[in-house]
Design an enzyme around this catalytic site. Sequence first.
Site, PDB file in Angstrom:
ATOM      1  N   LYS A 111       6.509   1.314  -7.638  1.00  0.00           N
ATOM      2  CA  LYS A 111       7.152   0.492  -6.192  1.00  0.00           C
ATOM      3  C   LYS A 111       6.113  -0.083  -5.489  1.00  0.00           C
ATOM      4  O   LYS A 111       4.850   0.274  -5.604  1.00  0.00           O
ATOM      5  CB  LYS A 111       7.508   1.804  -5.136  1.00  0.00           C
ATOM      6  CG  LYS A 111       8.166   1.049  -3.950  1.00  0.00           C
ATOM      7  CD  LYS A 111       9.667   0.717  -4.284  1.00  0.00           C
ATOM      8  CE  LYS A 111      10.230   0.099  -2.996  1.00  0.00           C
ATOM      9  NZ  LYS A 111      10.209  -1.540  -3.270  1.00  0.00           N
ATOM     10  N   LYS A 163      -0.509   5.499  -1.664  1.00  0.00           N
ATOM     11  CA  LYS A 163       0.285   5.201  -0.403  1.00  0.00           C
ATOM     12  C   LYS A 163       1.490   6.159  -0.603  1.00  0.00           C
ATOM     13  O   LYS A 163       1.752   6.858   0.552  1.00  0.00           O
ATOM     14  CB  LYS A 163       0.519   3.940  -0.205  1.00  0.00           C
ATOM     15  CG  LYS A 163       0.929   3.374   1.153  1.00  0.00           C
ATOM     16  CD  LYS A 163       1.090   1.874   1.289  1.00  0.00           C
ATOM     17  CE  LYS A 163       0.036   1.187   0.938  1.00  0.00           C
ATOM     18  NZ  LYS A 163       0.083  -0.393   1.198  1.00  0.00           N
ATOM     19  N   LYS A 194       2.876  -3.329  -8.352  1.00  0.00           N
ATOM     20  CA  LYS A 194       2.495  -4.626  -7.689  1.00  0.00           C
ATOM     21  C   LYS A 194       3.003  -5.727  -8.663  1.00  0.00           C
ATOM     22  O   LYS A 194       2.739  -5.617  -9.860  1.00  0.00           O
ATOM     23  CB  LYS A 194       1.295  -4.629  -7.267  1.00  0.00           C
ATOM     24  CG  LYS A 194       0.923  -5.300  -6.022  1.00  0.00           C
ATOM     25  CD  LYS A 194       1.176  -4.779  -4.732  1.00  0.00           C
ATOM     26  CE  LYS A 194       1.182  -5.298  -3.531  1.00  0.00           C
ATOM     27  NZ  LYS A 194       1.488  -4.785  -2.254  1.00  0.00           N
ATOM     28  N   THR A 214       6.465  -1.965   8.954  1.00  0.00           N
ATOM     29  CA  THR A 214       4.755  -1.780   8.711  1.00  0.00           C
ATOM     30  C   THR A 214       4.187  -1.326   9.948  1.00  0.00           C
ATOM     31  O   THR A 214       3.351  -0.833  10.209  1.00  0.00           O
ATOM     32  CB  THR A 214       4.364  -2.809   7.748  1.00  0.00           C
ATOM     33  OG1 THR A 214       4.866  -2.925   6.667  1.00  0.00           O
ATOM     34  CG2 THR A 214       2.745  -2.827   7.527  1.00  0.00           C
ATOM     35  N   ASN A 254       3.692 -10.740  10.037  1.00  0.00           N
ATOM     36  CA  ASN A 254       4.694  -9.646  10.115  1.00  0.00           C
ATOM     37  C   ASN A 254       4.159  -8.403  10.482  1.00  0.00           C
ATOM     38  O   ASN A 254       4.500  -7.644  11.523  1.00  0.00           O
ATOM     39  CB  ASN A 254       5.221  -9.497   8.640  1.00  0.00           C
ATOM     40  CG  ASN A 254       6.300  -8.564   8.753  1.00  0.00           C
ATOM     41  OD1 ASN A 254       6.167  -7.400   8.366  1.00  0.00           O
ATOM     42  ND2 ASN A 254       7.544  -8.692   9.262  1.00  0.00           N
ATOM     43  N   SER A 275      11.128   0.748   2.838  1.00  0.00           N
ATOM     44  CA  SER A 275      11.690   0.331   1.539  1.00  0.00           C
ATOM     45  C   SER A 275      12.563   1.481   0.603  1.00  0.00           C
ATOM     46  O   SER A 275      13.521   1.135   0.316  1.00  0.00           O
ATOM     47  CB  SER A 275      10.855  -0.221   0.752  1.00  0.00           C
ATOM     48  OG  SER A 275      10.383  -1.731   0.917  1.00  0.00           O
TER      49      SER A 275
HETATM   50  P1  NAD Z   1       1.995 -12.526   6.922  1.00  0.00           P
HETATM   51  O1  NAD Z   1       1.615 -13.785   5.907  1.00  0.00           O
HETATM   52  O2  NAD Z   1       3.065 -12.491   7.657  1.00  0.00           O
HETATM   53  O3  NAD Z   1       0.749 -12.581   8.058  1.00  0.00           O
HETATM   54  C1  NAD Z   1      -0.629 -12.790   7.647  1.00  0.00           C
HETATM   55  C2  NAD Z   1      -1.624 -13.264   8.994  1.00  0.00           C
HETATM   56  O4  NAD Z   1      -2.773 -13.172   8.743  1.00  0.00           O
HETATM   57  C3  NAD Z   1      -1.075 -14.754   9.576  1.00  0.00           C
HETATM   58  O5  NAD Z   1      -1.027 -14.401  11.070  1.00  0.00           O
HETATM   59  C4  NAD Z   1      -2.082 -15.421   9.048  1.00  0.00           C
HETATM   60  O6  NAD Z   1      -2.333 -16.613   9.866  1.00  0.00           O
HETATM   61  C5  NAD Z   1      -3.336 -14.716   9.055  1.00  0.00           C
HETATM   62  N1  NAD Z   1      -4.423 -15.171   8.387  1.00  0.00           N
HETATM   63  C6  NAD Z   1      -4.450 -15.686   6.922  1.00  0.00           C
HETATM   64  N2  NAD Z   1      -5.768 -15.777   6.598  1.00  0.00           N
HETATM   65  C7  NAD Z   1      -6.440 -15.521   7.697  1.00  0.00           C
HETATM   66  C8  NAD Z   1      -7.955 -15.551   7.898  1.00  0.00           C
HETATM   67  N3  NAD Z   1      -8.708 -16.084   6.865  1.00  0.00           N
HETATM   68  N4  NAD Z   1      -8.495 -14.906   8.933  1.00  0.00           N
HETATM   69  C9  NAD Z   1      -7.607 -14.536   9.994  1.00  0.00           C
HETATM   70  N5  NAD Z   1      -6.098 -14.330   9.844  1.00  0.00           N
HETATM   71  C10 NAD Z   1      -5.713 -14.827   8.650  1.00  0.00           C
HETATM   72  O7  NAD Z   1       1.472 -11.183   5.984  1.00  0.00           O
HETATM   73  P2  NAD Z   1       1.896  -9.621   6.625  1.00  0.00           P
HETATM   74  O8  NAD Z   1       2.981  -9.405   5.768  1.00  0.00           O
HETATM   75  O9  NAD Z   1       1.639  -9.270   7.933  1.00  0.00           O
HETATM   76  O10 NAD Z   1       0.638  -9.189   5.639  1.00  0.00           O
HETATM   77  C11 NAD Z   1      -0.823  -9.123   6.196  1.00  0.00           C
HETATM   78  C12 NAD Z   1      -1.473  -7.955   5.310  1.00  0.00           C
HETATM   79  O11 NAD Z   1      -0.916  -6.733   5.554  1.00  0.00           O
HETATM   80  C13 NAD Z   1      -1.653  -8.195   3.886  1.00  0.00           C
HETATM   81  O12 NAD Z   1      -3.064  -7.580   3.638  1.00  0.00           O
HETATM   82  C14 NAD Z   1      -0.695  -7.194   3.474  1.00  0.00           C
HETATM   83  O13 NAD Z   1      -0.688  -6.791   2.120  1.00  0.00           O
HETATM   84  C15 NAD Z   1      -0.803  -6.149   4.504  1.00  0.00           C
HETATM   85  N6  NAD Z   1       0.817  -5.238   4.317  1.00  0.00           N
HETATM   86  C16 NAD Z   1       1.702  -5.929   4.895  1.00  0.00           C
HETATM   87  C17 NAD Z   1       2.733  -5.114   4.708  1.00  0.00           C
HETATM   88  C18 NAD Z   1       4.393  -5.712   5.372  1.00  0.00           C
HETATM   89  O14 NAD Z   1       5.398  -5.329   5.097  1.00  0.00           O
HETATM   90  N7  NAD Z   1       4.141  -7.039   6.062  1.00  0.00           N
HETATM   91  C19 NAD Z   1       2.956  -4.008   4.225  1.00  0.00           C
HETATM   92  C20 NAD Z   1       1.718  -3.423   3.731  1.00  0.00           C
HETATM   93  C21 NAD Z   1       0.628  -4.239   3.964  1.00  0.00           C
END
Ligand code: NAD
Length: 433
Positions: free
Chosen positions: A69, A93, A105, A189, A220, A357
């Site tokens: 997953k 995880k 992934k 998350t 997000n 999920s």
């Molecule tokens: P997203 O694209 O919705 O948000 C990412 C945020 O980070 C945005 O606000 C963007 O502007 C900012 N960002 C990008 N580059 C940056 C930088 N250089 N410095 C500072 N901020 C920066 O993504 P997301 O879904 O929120 O995911 C963010 C992290 O969380 C990722 O590492 C992702 O793998 C992890 N994650 C997300 C989820 C999920 O369900 N959304 C689950 C597990 C892990």
Amino acid sequence: MGHLDAFQDAVARVERIGEAAEIAEEVLDALRRPKAVLSADVRVRMDDGSTRHFEAFRCQYNDVLGPTKGGIRFHPEVSQAEVSALALWMTLKCAVVDIPYGGGKGGVVVDPKDLSRLELERLARGYMRAMADFVGPETDIPAPDVNTNARIMGWMADEYETIHRMKAPGVITGKPIALGGSEGREEATGRGCFHVIQEFAKRTDMKPDQTRVAMQGIGNGGYHVARLLQQEGYKIVAVSDSKGGIYSDEGFDVESLYQHKQETRKLDGVYCEGSVCEMIEHDTISNEELLALDVDVLVPAALGGVITEKNAGDVKAKLIAEIANGPVTSDADAPLHEAGVRVLPDVLANAGGVTVSYFEWVQNRGGYPWSLATVRERLEEMMSKAFTRIWEIHKSEDVPLRDAAYRSALHRIAEGIEIHGTRNWFSNGSSSG
Ligand code: NAD
């Protein structure tokens, strides 16, 4: 750190923690490499009639506890090594929250901002055509990740169903609700991370109304945790995005900040432009400065590898809650621990997403959708149980929280591997191991 290094770093951390916990060598060896990786060339007809080729990957890291997953990432710097590191973390995880999944992934080397909507749909469908014999509701179940969303999952599910000539909503999660997605998936998350922080606060002297939080990335994951923390009384004093950050001693109103960012696509503009803006005094800060702020809780919610041996000494927060995957590299583990900084590790702190999920997949298989209240209640229960297991290891074995989370996951994976019989069992005729 390059991606190959990131993968080697991920394996090295499993080895360090696993050896200290006396996890059987056969178990650690099984986690040194992915079970299978499919790489593919996805050809896409562009709007101008030309053809472009996109490199795509899907990694099934380990499936001893169930089908693999993990999300699909669209990013210009995706590589096979990065996807493998992320799939290894997914393996841990899923074991941390004790759901019946292994880790996987996927990724495509693309900057989706360069594509039109039609090109994006063709790429999503092309990815699924390439992977349609590799993934499946009983084998490997993708989901959204960086730069992919519910609509893209909907296209991919549709393509899979067209190829296999059947309805199979359980092939992918994070779908739109109209196509079998789950209530509460989008906030999962952030909500999961919120529960983990609250569980930590209950067991320590952390009081929400005296706790100042800095958030790197307000996408997000970051938005929902910031919103829920603020509702509980925490003060969100710093927030950033890829263009930089803002700081205010008074704290920000997360909801209006996020809504304005959605409209203006700029964080700083939120406080400076337009009548609906909340006029609040703030300073502009860089992302590096944000990591070094004198706050209580630091939430990296953007990228991997942002806290390393080089800047670990600058961190003044007492607690780091990892929403991003791999924001702290393994060479920073020891200096942070020695400085008394506690880390709620990604494999626990961001596991709410994969947990909901899993709920979506269960609902798809049962054909019976749950209410938002049920999803939230079960998420809280799973996160709280996982936290309790890890806290007990943290206390009784006197190890940092990351090590405790890895130990919890490795013991769970070891159970699954050892029950098939190990060298010790086959050679000694002993009934255990
Ligand atoms: P997203 O694209 O919705 O948000 C990412 C945020 O980070 C945005 O606000 C963007 O502007 C900012 N960002 C990008 N580059 C940056 C930088 N250089 N410095 C500072 N901020 C920066 O993504 P997301 O879904 O929120 O995911 C963010 C992290 O969380 C990722 O590492 C992702 O793998 C992890 N994650 C997300 C989820 C999920 O369900 N959304 C689950 C597990 C892990």
